[in-house]
Each structure stands twice: as C-alpha cells, then as structure tokens.
Motif scaffolding. Structure first.
Motif, short mmCIF file in Angstrom:
data_model
loop_
_atom_site.label_atom_id
_atom_site.label_comp_id
_atom_site.label_asym_id
_atom_site.label_seq_id
_atom_site.Cartn_x
_atom_site.Cartn_y
_atom_site.Cartn_z
N GLU A 102 39.49 -20.25 -22.87
CA GLU A 102 38.66 -19.07 -22.60
C GLU A 102 37.22 -19.52 -22.49
OE1 GLU A 102 39.33 -15.48 -22.72
OE2 GLU A 102 41.41 -16.04 -22.42
N GLN A 103 36.48 -18.90 -21.59
CA GLN A 103 35.06 -19.21 -21.45
C GLN A 103 34.27 -17.91 -21.47
OE1 GLN A 103 34.18 -21.73 -18.14
NE2 GLN A 103 32.00 -21.72 -18.51
N ASN A 104 33.22 -17.84 -22.30
CA ASN A 104 32.41 -16.63 -22.35
C ASN A 104 31.30 -16.70 -21.30
OD1 ASN A 104 30.29 -18.15 -23.43
ND2 ASN A 104 30.68 -17.49 -25.53
N ASP A 105 30.52 -15.64 -21.23
CA ASP A 105 29.45 -15.56 -20.23
C ASP A 105 28.39 -16.64 -20.39
OD1 ASP A 105 30.72 -13.41 -19.09
OD2 ASP A 105 29.51 -11.91 -20.16
#
Length: 166
Positions: A102-105
C-alpha cells in the motif's frame, strides 16, 4: 478456497456474457450520473484488480494501485471478454502467503502480510461491487440486464432465498 475460486469464476463468466449482449456505444458512453464513468472503465478496473492478484501471486507481492490501466479494455468488448476468460483459467491456485503493498499520498509504502485466499475473497467482493455499478449504469442507459443476481452479493442472494422460504 475452491468455493471462492468458483464464485469468482462465475462472476467473470457473467461479465463476459454481459459484454456479448451490449454494444460498443453503450460500453464507452460516459454516464453523467456515474461521474462520467463508462461501463468499460468499470470493467477495466475489475479486470485489472484481478490481474494484479494473479501477477502478485507470481511475485509474492500484490500492489493493486500499481496497475497497467490498459485503455483497450475500456473500448474493446471482445478484448475485455477474452481477458475475463483468461483470468478464470489463472485464478485457480493454492493458498500461500503474500505481501500487500500500500502507498499513501505522501509516497510512504506499507507492507501488509496477507495470503492468496484472503486476497481472492477481496477480489471477489470488489468484482461484485463493480458489477453492481455496471448494472446501475446499464439501467441508467435503459438497457436490460437479464440476470437479476448480476452485481448482487452472495450474502444478499442467500438472505433473499431464506426470506422467500419463510
């Protein structure tokens, strides 16, 4: 796990069958009530999420956000149908440990331990969710979706059956 594989295979077959019954104009027409999304865009998204799982199985790492986003799926009914059938042949695998990326903003990456069965279930539920949106889009276009269970969750179908039996 074979039940989840069977259910997802059934849903992919249902999408492929639906694609044979609509025309390319309806498939590619932006629908205002759906934020100008098209049926084709929902089909593409659905296919690519399943492809992400299949590809992640091979690499042991799933990243649903880092998809190819193939515009041909959005515009070609035949190609999209072919990919649905291809996925049916690729999803029957044994369970194993996987890592979900998962990658956040802000660009920070998180790794989440998961497994194939869990992710397969996610893809099944995600597919049904987008099938419901596809069905809604076709209803807005005044097109008939002959299967009343298209885009309906299995738990809802079972609840309806139990309610009718009482």
């Amino acid at each position: 796990m074979t039940t989840i594989i069977s259910k997802l295979s059934f849903q992919l077959h249902s999408i492929a069958a639906l694609l044979q019954g609509i025309d390319s104009i309806d498939y590619t027409l932006p629908i205002q009530e759906m934020g100008n999304a098209t049926i084709g865009q929902h089909v593409r998204h659905t296919i690519e999420i399943a492809q992400s799982l299949v590809n992640g199985y091979i690499s042991n790492e799933i990243n649903y956000e880092n998809r190819k986003r193939d515009p041909e799926i959005e515009t070609s009914l035949n190609y999209a149908g072919k990919l649905c059938f291809e996925l049916v042949s690729l999803i029957a695998r044994t369970d194993k440990q996987l890592v979900l990326v998962e990658q956040n903003d802000a660009g920070e990456i998180t790794h989440i331990n998961s497994n194939y069965a869990r992710e397969l279930h996610f893809v099944l539920e995600h597919t049904i969710h987008h099938m419901a949106l596809i069905k809604t889009g076709l209803q807005i276009l005044k097109k008939d979706v002959t299967d009343p269970d298209f885009g309906v969750a299995y738990s809802t179908i079972q609840h309806r059956i139990k309610s009718c039996a009482q």
